[in-house]
Enzyme design. Structure first.
Site, PDB file in Angstrom:
ATOM      1  CG  HIS A 206      21.251  14.719  32.407  1.00  0.00           C
ATOM      2  ND1 HIS A 206      20.341  13.754  32.722  1.00  0.00           N
ATOM      3  CD2 HIS A 206      20.821  15.924  32.587  1.00  0.00           C
ATOM      4  CE1 HIS A 206      19.195  14.210  33.187  1.00  0.00           C
ATOM      5  NE2 HIS A 206      19.346  15.736  32.914  1.00  0.00           N
TER       6      HIS A 206
HETATM    7  C1  UD1 Z   1      19.251  20.400  30.634  1.00  0.00           C
HETATM    8  C2  UD1 Z   1      18.736  21.164  31.914  1.00  0.00           C
HETATM    9  C3  UD1 Z   1      18.261  19.883  32.705  1.00  0.00           C
HETATM   10  C4  UD1 Z   1      17.642  18.922  32.066  1.00  0.00           C
HETATM   11  C5  UD1 Z   1      18.364  18.530  30.764  1.00  0.00           C
HETATM   12  C6  UD1 Z   1      17.604  17.299  29.974  1.00  0.00           C
HETATM   13  C7  UD1 Z   1      19.141  23.271  32.508  1.00  0.00           C
HETATM   14  C8  UD1 Z   1      19.898  24.342  33.411  1.00  0.00           C
HETATM   15  N1  UD1 Z   1      19.395  22.020  32.471  1.00  0.00           N
HETATM   16  O1  UD1 Z   1      20.477  20.154  31.054  1.00  0.00           O
HETATM   17  O2  UD1 Z   1      17.678  20.346  33.840  1.00  0.00           O
HETATM   18  O3  UD1 Z   1      17.490  17.734  33.172  1.00  0.00           O
HETATM   19  O4  UD1 Z   1      18.487  19.320  30.002  1.00  0.00           O
HETATM   20  O5  UD1 Z   1      18.416  16.408  29.318  1.00  0.00           O
HETATM   21  O6  UD1 Z   1      18.437  23.867  31.644  1.00  0.00           O
HETATM   22  N2  UD1 Z   1      24.362  19.418  24.202  1.00  0.00           N
HETATM   23  C9  UD1 Z   1      24.384  18.915  22.977  1.00  0.00           C
HETATM   24  N3  UD1 Z   1      23.140  18.602  22.176  1.00  0.00           N
HETATM   25  C10 UD1 Z   1      21.938  18.809  22.628  1.00  0.00           C
HETATM   26  C11 UD1 Z   1      21.802  19.495  24.020  1.00  0.00           C
HETATM   27  C12 UD1 Z   1      23.235  19.754  24.569  1.00  0.00           C
HETATM   28  O7  UD1 Z   1      25.562  18.587  22.511  1.00  0.00           O
HETATM   29  O8  UD1 Z   1      20.953  18.722  21.842  1.00  0.00           O
HETATM   30  C13 UD1 Z   1      25.520  19.698  25.024  1.00  0.00           C
HETATM   31  C14 UD1 Z   1      26.138  20.826  24.672  1.00  0.00           C
HETATM   32  O9  UD1 Z   1      27.438  20.852  24.774  1.00  0.00           O
HETATM   33  C15 UD1 Z   1      25.400  21.910  25.525  1.00  0.00           C
HETATM   34  C16 UD1 Z   1      25.698  20.555  26.963  1.00  0.00           C
HETATM   35  O10 UD1 Z   1      25.217  19.479  26.439  1.00  0.00           O
HETATM   36  O11 UD1 Z   1      26.266  22.945  26.004  1.00  0.00           O
HETATM   37  C17 UD1 Z   1      24.738  21.209  28.208  1.00  0.00           C
HETATM   38  O12 UD1 Z   1      23.253  21.408  27.533  1.00  0.00           O
HETATM   39  P1  UD1 Z   1      22.348  22.392  28.172  1.00  0.00           P
HETATM   40  O13 UD1 Z   1      20.998  22.357  27.455  1.00  0.00           O
HETATM   41  O14 UD1 Z   1      22.796  23.601  28.906  1.00  0.00           O
HETATM   42  O15 UD1 Z   1      21.919  21.330  29.513  1.00  0.00           O
HETATM   43  P2  UD1 Z   1      21.494  20.077  29.960  1.00  0.00           P
HETATM   44  O16 UD1 Z   1      22.708  19.233  30.492  1.00  0.00           O
HETATM   45  O17 UD1 Z   1      21.170  19.169  28.600  1.00  0.00           O
HETATM   46  N1  UDP Z   2      14.779   9.861  27.536  1.00  0.00           N
HETATM   47  C1  UDP Z   2      14.567   9.405  26.137  1.00  0.00           C
HETATM   48  N2  UDP Z   2      15.953   8.931  25.844  1.00  0.00           N
HETATM   49  C2  UDP Z   2      16.994   8.656  26.582  1.00  0.00           C
HETATM   50  C3  UDP Z   2      16.968   9.348  27.995  1.00  0.00           C
HETATM   51  C4  UDP Z   2      16.006   9.892  28.367  1.00  0.00           C
HETATM   52  O1  UDP Z   2      13.448   9.262  25.455  1.00  0.00           O
HETATM   53  O2  UDP Z   2      18.127   8.393  25.762  1.00  0.00           O
HETATM   54  C5  UDP Z   2      13.387  10.378  28.197  1.00  0.00           C
HETATM   55  C6  UDP Z   2      12.929   9.691  29.510  1.00  0.00           C
HETATM   56  O3  UDP Z   2      12.214   8.734  29.097  1.00  0.00           O
HETATM   57  C7  UDP Z   2      12.044  10.886  30.109  1.00  0.00           C
HETATM   58  C8  UDP Z   2      13.139  12.101  29.750  1.00  0.00           C
HETATM   59  O4  UDP Z   2      13.714  11.913  28.205  1.00  0.00           O
HETATM   60  O5  UDP Z   2      10.834  10.929  29.490  1.00  0.00           O
HETATM   61  C9  UDP Z   2      14.008  12.561  30.642  1.00  0.00           C
HETATM   62  O6  UDP Z   2      14.913  13.369  30.192  1.00  0.00           O
HETATM   63  P1  UDP Z   2      16.212  13.630  30.946  1.00  0.00           P
HETATM   64  O7  UDP Z   2      16.824  12.602  31.800  1.00  0.00           O
HETATM   65  O8  UDP Z   2      17.325  14.313  29.925  1.00  0.00           O
HETATM   66  O9  UDP Z   2      16.143  15.097  31.830  1.00  0.00           O
HETATM   67  P2  UDP Z   2      15.113  15.302  33.212  1.00  0.00           P
HETATM   68  O10 UDP Z   2      13.999  14.572  33.062  1.00  0.00           O
HETATM   69  O11 UDP Z   2      16.374  14.927  34.206  1.00  0.00           O
HETATM   70  O12 UDP Z   2      15.033  16.893  33.154  1.00  0.00           O
END
Ligand code: UD1
Ligand code: UDP
Length: 373
Positions: A206
């Protein structure tokens, strides 16, 4: 309420859960503020259920309407500021590197609260990453820097931060220890998916630098094909919503869907994820949290990135940085399939939350500033 705990993303909820528990256990006055950055039930609500957490006292619901980093961070900053002015906590805790935490730390800074940055001092030194920008800023404006390891504390010393550095361990170790037995007894995910232990790979991607670049995303699809073909194991692939959206935008969905042996599933709840991770042969990921949990659960990890801010996991032999080139990734999987799972977890002993809340209580006791938030 004296302590405000800010959450907003999937990993933030998981990593803050031991701190919420610890506050509850000690009867320390606190409240949880959810920024609404993650909002889909499978990215948010499921974790409150799985981790047995009360719903947050405050929840900003409008952030999902915004797209860019600036707009999201700005809207969260405004929303958090308003709530902090109403609640007037003395200490604000933020965890990790997502925009949620930068917004929380900035709001708290402007209001003269004491900021505690949980998971402080991580550095990828990769300036393409929004998370790296957030980490550096947060570490420079926080009073309490809860570094998970000695290496991360060293990064903070090098950066000449002004706050107090305390090595605590990572709260993810606490979270894994608190939930793994519950997960083993409650989750039916292996049965549901018809999987036997060690018979499959687990994969998640992601990161913005990976999935927002169509060429890299296409390379990652080639990685999936090659790994399945060569090792003759299925790949289970819980799809992050960001990745799903990019695949559609770049017209890559069908290419992915047509791969035999790849199972794309919805994002999983925490208990299912722990079980699926613990029983997989190797995890391939660009997630920070999964690199850590794999190391804790003695599962070999192949990191689909050019670098990591978790080098401790590589140093003990639990993780290998493979990038996104299919041949390099295949070689990394081969290496990790035969690795002895005998490393010592360098990320903590499961008592990070205890140490963090000890320090918070000490600071609250010694605080003579008389400053209201
Ligand atoms: C964010 C964090 C990243 C983290 C990740 C965990 C920042 C800069 N990035 O990235 O460090 O590793 O969360 O998962 O804060 N979206 C949905 N539903 C949701 C959330 C997101 O549909 O519940 C979609 C939306 O289109 C959104 C896009 O994902 O615009 C990106 O979401 P965003 O929260 O900006 O960044 P992540 O890629 O989730
Ligand atoms: N995780 C989860 N379900 C999923 C993917 C990840 O519960 O389908 C959990 C994972 O075990 C870890 C956390 O979410 O604890 C990591 O989140 P993510 O990879 O979204 O973000 P990052 O750690 O890279 O910021």
């Amino acid at each position: 309420n004296i302590v405000c705990i800010i959450v907003g993303t999937r990993p933030g909820i998981i990593k803050m859960s031991p701190l919420i528990r610890e506050c509850e256990h000690r009867g320390l006055e606190h409240f949880v503020l959810h920024t609404g950055q993650h909002y889909s039930p499978e990215m948010d609500n499921v974790f409150f259920r799985d981790l047995g957490l009360k719903l947050p006292k405050h929840h900003l619901k409008h952030i999902r309407e915004y797209v860019t980093h600036g707009a999201k961070t700005g809207m969260m900053l405004m929303g958090i500021e308003k709530l902090l002015m109403e609640e007037r906590p003395r200490v604000v805790l933020v965890c990790g590197d997502a925009n949620t935490n930068l917004a929380g730390a900035l709001a708290a800074r402007k209001l003269h609260c004491i900021i505690g940055h949980v998971e402080s001092g991580l550095r990828s030194n990769d300036w393409r990453m929004p998370e790296e920008h957030n980490r550096v800023i947060m570490d420079h404006i926080s009073e309490l820097l809860f570094a998970p390891t000695e290496e991360t504390a060293q990064n903070l010393r090098k950066d000449n931060v002004r706050g107090k550095i305390i090595v605590t361990g990572n709260t993810i170790v606490d979270a894994v220890m608190q939930n793994i037995k519950i997960a083993r007894s409650k989750s039916t995910i292996l049965l549901d998916l018809g999987l036997k232990n060690n018979s499959y790979f687990l994969m998640t991607i992601h990161r913005e630098e990976n999935v927002d670049n169509p060429y890299i995303l296409a390379d990652l699809i080639e990685c999936i094909k090659l790994v399945i073909r060569f090792f003759k194991k299925e790949i289970i692939f819980p799809l992050h919503p960001r990745t799903g959206k990019r695949l559609k935008e770049f017209g890559l969905t069908e290419r992915l869907d047509s791969i035999k042996g790849l199972r794309i599933i919805e994002p999983l709840g925490y208990l299912d994820m722990l079980v699926l991770l613990e029983q997989c042969a190797v995890v391939l990921t660009d997630s920070g949290g999964l690199q850590e949990e794999a190391c804790i659960l003695e599962v070999p990890c192949v990191t689909l990135r050019e670098n990591t801010e978790r080098p401790e996991t590589v140093l003990v032999g639990a993780n290998v940085i493979a990038g996104t080139n299919p041949r390099t990734v295949k070689a990394a999987v081969e290496k990790m399939l035969s690795v002895a799972r005998t490393w010592t977890n360098p990320l903590g002993d499961g008592r990070a939350a205890e140490r963090i809340i000890d320090e918070v209580q000490k600071v609250l006791k010694d605080d003579v500033s008389g400053l209201p938030c």
